[in-house]
Write a protein that holds these residues in place. Structure first.
Motif, short mmCIF file in Angstrom:
data_model
loop_
_atom_site.label_atom_id
_atom_site.label_comp_id
_atom_site.label_asym_id
_atom_site.label_seq_id
_atom_site.Cartn_x
_atom_site.Cartn_y
_atom_site.Cartn_z
N THR A 164 -68.42 -18.53 -61.36
CA THR A 164 -69.47 -18.30 -60.36
C THR A 164 -69.01 -18.89 -59.04
O THR A 164 -68.49 -20.01 -58.99
CB THR A 164 -70.79 -18.96 -60.79
OG1 THR A 164 -71.28 -18.30 -61.96
CG2 THR A 164 -71.84 -18.87 -59.69
N ILE A 165 -69.20 -18.14 -57.96
CA ILE A 165 -68.94 -18.66 -56.62
C ILE A 165 -70.28 -19.10 -56.04
O ILE A 165 -71.19 -18.29 -55.86
CB ILE A 165 -68.31 -17.60 -55.70
CG1 ILE A 165 -67.07 -16.96 -56.35
CG2 ILE A 165 -67.97 -18.22 -54.35
CD1 ILE A 165 -65.92 -17.89 -56.60
N TYR A 166 -70.38 -20.40 -55.76
CA TYR A 166 -71.58 -20.91 -55.09
C TYR A 166 -71.26 -21.03 -53.61
O TYR A 166 -70.31 -21.73 -53.23
CB TYR A 166 -72.01 -22.28 -55.64
CG TYR A 166 -73.13 -22.85 -54.81
CD1 TYR A 166 -74.44 -22.48 -55.04
CD2 TYR A 166 -72.85 -23.70 -53.74
CE1 TYR A 166 -75.46 -22.95 -54.24
CE2 TYR A 166 -73.86 -24.17 -52.94
CZ TYR A 166 -75.17 -23.80 -53.19
OH TYR A 166 -76.17 -24.25 -52.37
N GLU A 167 -72.04 -20.38 -52.78
CA GLU A 167 -71.81 -20.36 -51.33
C GLU A 167 -72.99 -21.04 -50.63
O GLU A 167 -74.11 -20.54 -50.67
CB GLU A 167 -71.67 -18.92 -50.85
CG GLU A 167 -71.60 -18.75 -49.34
CD GLU A 167 -70.41 -19.44 -48.73
OE1 GLU A 167 -70.60 -20.54 -48.17
OE2 GLU A 167 -69.30 -18.90 -48.82
N GLU A 190 -70.25 -13.98 -60.63
CA GLU A 190 -71.38 -13.69 -59.74
C GLU A 190 -71.20 -14.47 -58.44
O GLU A 190 -70.41 -15.41 -58.37
CB GLU A 190 -72.71 -14.08 -60.40
CG GLU A 190 -72.79 -15.57 -60.72
CD GLU A 190 -73.98 -15.94 -61.59
OE1 GLU A 190 -74.97 -15.18 -61.61
OE2 GLU A 190 -73.91 -17.00 -62.25
N LEU A 191 -71.98 -14.09 -57.44
CA LEU A 191 -72.08 -14.84 -56.19
C LEU A 191 -73.50 -15.39 -56.08
O LEU A 191 -74.47 -14.63 -56.16
CB LEU A 191 -71.78 -13.93 -54.99
CG LEU A 191 -72.07 -14.53 -53.61
CD1 LEU A 191 -71.16 -15.71 -53.30
CD2 LEU A 191 -71.95 -13.46 -52.52
N VAL A 192 -73.61 -16.69 -55.89
CA VAL A 192 -74.90 -17.35 -55.69
C VAL A 192 -74.84 -18.04 -54.34
O VAL A 192 -73.93 -18.83 -54.09
CB VAL A 192 -75.17 -18.38 -56.80
CG1 VAL A 192 -76.44 -19.17 -56.52
CG2 VAL A 192 -75.25 -17.70 -58.16
N PHE A 193 -75.77 -17.72 -53.45
CA PHE A 193 -75.65 -18.32 -52.12
C PHE A 193 -77.00 -18.74 -51.55
O PHE A 193 -78.04 -18.20 -51.90
CB PHE A 193 -74.94 -17.37 -51.15
CG PHE A 193 -75.76 -16.21 -50.65
CD1 PHE A 193 -76.47 -16.29 -49.46
CD2 PHE A 193 -75.78 -15.01 -51.36
CE1 PHE A 193 -77.20 -15.20 -48.98
CE2 PHE A 193 -76.50 -13.92 -50.89
CZ PHE A 193 -77.22 -14.02 -49.70
N CYS A 237 -79.59 -14.71 -53.99
CA CYS A 237 -79.82 -15.32 -52.67
C CYS A 237 -81.01 -16.28 -52.73
O CYS A 237 -82.09 -15.92 -53.20
CB CYS A 237 -80.07 -14.23 -51.63
SG CYS A 237 -80.71 -14.83 -50.05
N THR A 238 -80.80 -17.49 -52.22
CA THR A 238 -81.90 -18.43 -51.98
C THR A 238 -82.09 -18.50 -50.47
O THR A 238 -81.33 -19.18 -49.78
CB THR A 238 -81.58 -19.82 -52.55
OG1 THR A 238 -81.37 -19.71 -53.96
CG2 THR A 238 -82.71 -20.80 -52.29
N PRO A 239 -83.06 -17.78 -49.91
CA PRO A 239 -83.24 -17.76 -48.46
C PRO A 239 -84.09 -18.94 -47.98
O PRO A 239 -84.59 -19.73 -48.79
CB PRO A 239 -83.99 -16.44 -48.25
CG PRO A 239 -84.84 -16.31 -49.48
CD PRO A 239 -84.04 -16.93 -50.61
#
Length: 358
Positions: A164-167, A190-193, A237-239
């Protein structure tokens, strides 16, 4: 039989416990603008490192809230304090792909001053090459000699479909990695940002006049556009809309400090030093990846970034999942609400517990 049955039950429970311990930890790379000391970025590193469920393969650093070299120093020092210098700290992009500080200043003269400009902000501006004296002490360890884009590429090839890529910062490192190796998004898990903003309910001046403005996108809009159009298996996405609902208070910091561990004392001393430190921007995104049950409301939309160089440059663009704006836009799972009590309990437990060994 009366003796045997309890023994069998006890052995069964022991086997279940050992089986749980044997489960492989979830692999993650933390890509973060690691400003410090303390604050949301450092506490996000701690959230992921402290979880026994997580294997942090490396921390790739990008300029954003501060400049790259200063951020690398803060990260190295934090890992020394908590005894986890085995985790590679990998320097990445020092500047955005296109945008410069001068261009950002001209944009603000024309369209209005932003409440927060990160490393470009006049309130604490210094040249990118300068590393100020660190309040937490200077690190003695060194960063990796590899650069962040190539580290990201190497890791997803080494562990295909596992990482997992945490951005948590501007997406410059990821955009560069994708440009070098377009396979990266498909090889990642996955991408989690944390990033983007839709309509946050907040009195924070950063969002009052422009609710679609968010710093990570605004600092490097072109990078965000490249990353969001890539063919990831999953994007979460966590906005700002949900980030502003969880805050670190002085009382909460005192509760953590009572543990007396190196992490607890670090948080007590430095947590509230950085601008906007009361909002737990990135910690929530990391914690919700560890335990998705923290999130109580989510929605899938298409997402992109406004690249027109007008007043909305860098703003978050979204469309309903039923209204595809056309390729190359991707669907994104967007988090909108949180069980704050559950999150606070989890964060306190991680910040006061023992640090998992390598």
């Amino acid at each position: 039989m009366r003796i045997v049955r309890p023994l069998v039950c006890a052995l069964w429970m022991l086997l279940l416990s050992l089986s749980a311990l044997a489960q492989p930890r979830r692999k993650i790379i933390i890509n973060e603008d690691c400003s410090g000391p303390g604050g949301s970025n450092m506490q996000t590193l701690l959230t992921l490192i402290q979880s026994p469920q997580v294997e942090v393969l490396g921390i790739t650093v990008v300029s954003g809230d501060q400049w790259l070299r200063e951020e690398v120093a803060h990260t190295l020092r934090l890992l020394e304090i908590i005894g986890r210098t085995d985790i590679p700290v990998v320097p990445g992009a020092e500047f955005p792909l296109v945008r410069t500080r001068h261009e950002a200043q001209l944009w603000q003269e024309r369209f209005g001053q932003v409440a927060y400009a990160g490393a470009w902000d006049d309130r604490w501006w210094h040249e990118a090459s300068v590393i100020p004296a660190l309040p937490e002490g200077q690190p003695t360890t060194k960063p990796a000699s590899e650069d962040a884009p190539h580290f990201l590429i190497r890791m997803v090839h080494q562990y295909p479909h596992e990482v997992t890529i945490y951005e948590g910062g501007p997406m410059t490192n990821l955009a560069l990695a994708i440009s070098i190796d377009p396979q990266l998004p498909e090889l990642a898990r996955e991408l989690v940002f944390m990033g983007g903003s839709l309509s946050p309910v907040s009195d924070n001046p950063e969002f009052l006049n422009n609710p679609r403005h968010e710093f990570n996108f605004w600092f490097d809009p072109e990078a965000a556009a490249i990353v969001l159009r890539a063919p990831w298996k999953k994007i979460v996405c966590t906005p700002t809309d949900v980030s502003v609902k969880v805050k670190l208070t002085a009382e909460f910091v005192k509760q953590i400090e009572a543990a007396g561990t190196p992490i607890a004392l670090y948080i007590a001393k430095f947590a509230m030093l950085t601008p906007g430190a009361d909002i737990m921007w990135d910690e929530l995104a990391a914690a919700a990846w560890i335990d998705p049950g923290i999130i109580t409301k989510k929605e899938t939309r298409f997402m992109s970034v406004d690249l027109d160089r007008g007043a909305a440059y860098g703003n978050t663009l979204t469309w309903p999942a039923t209204a595809n704006p056309g390729p190359p836009t991707q669907k994104v799972e967007i988090r909108f609400d949180v069980d704050a009590s559950k999150f606070y309990q989890m964060f306190q437990k991680l910040m006061t517990g023992p640090t998992p060994a390598h």
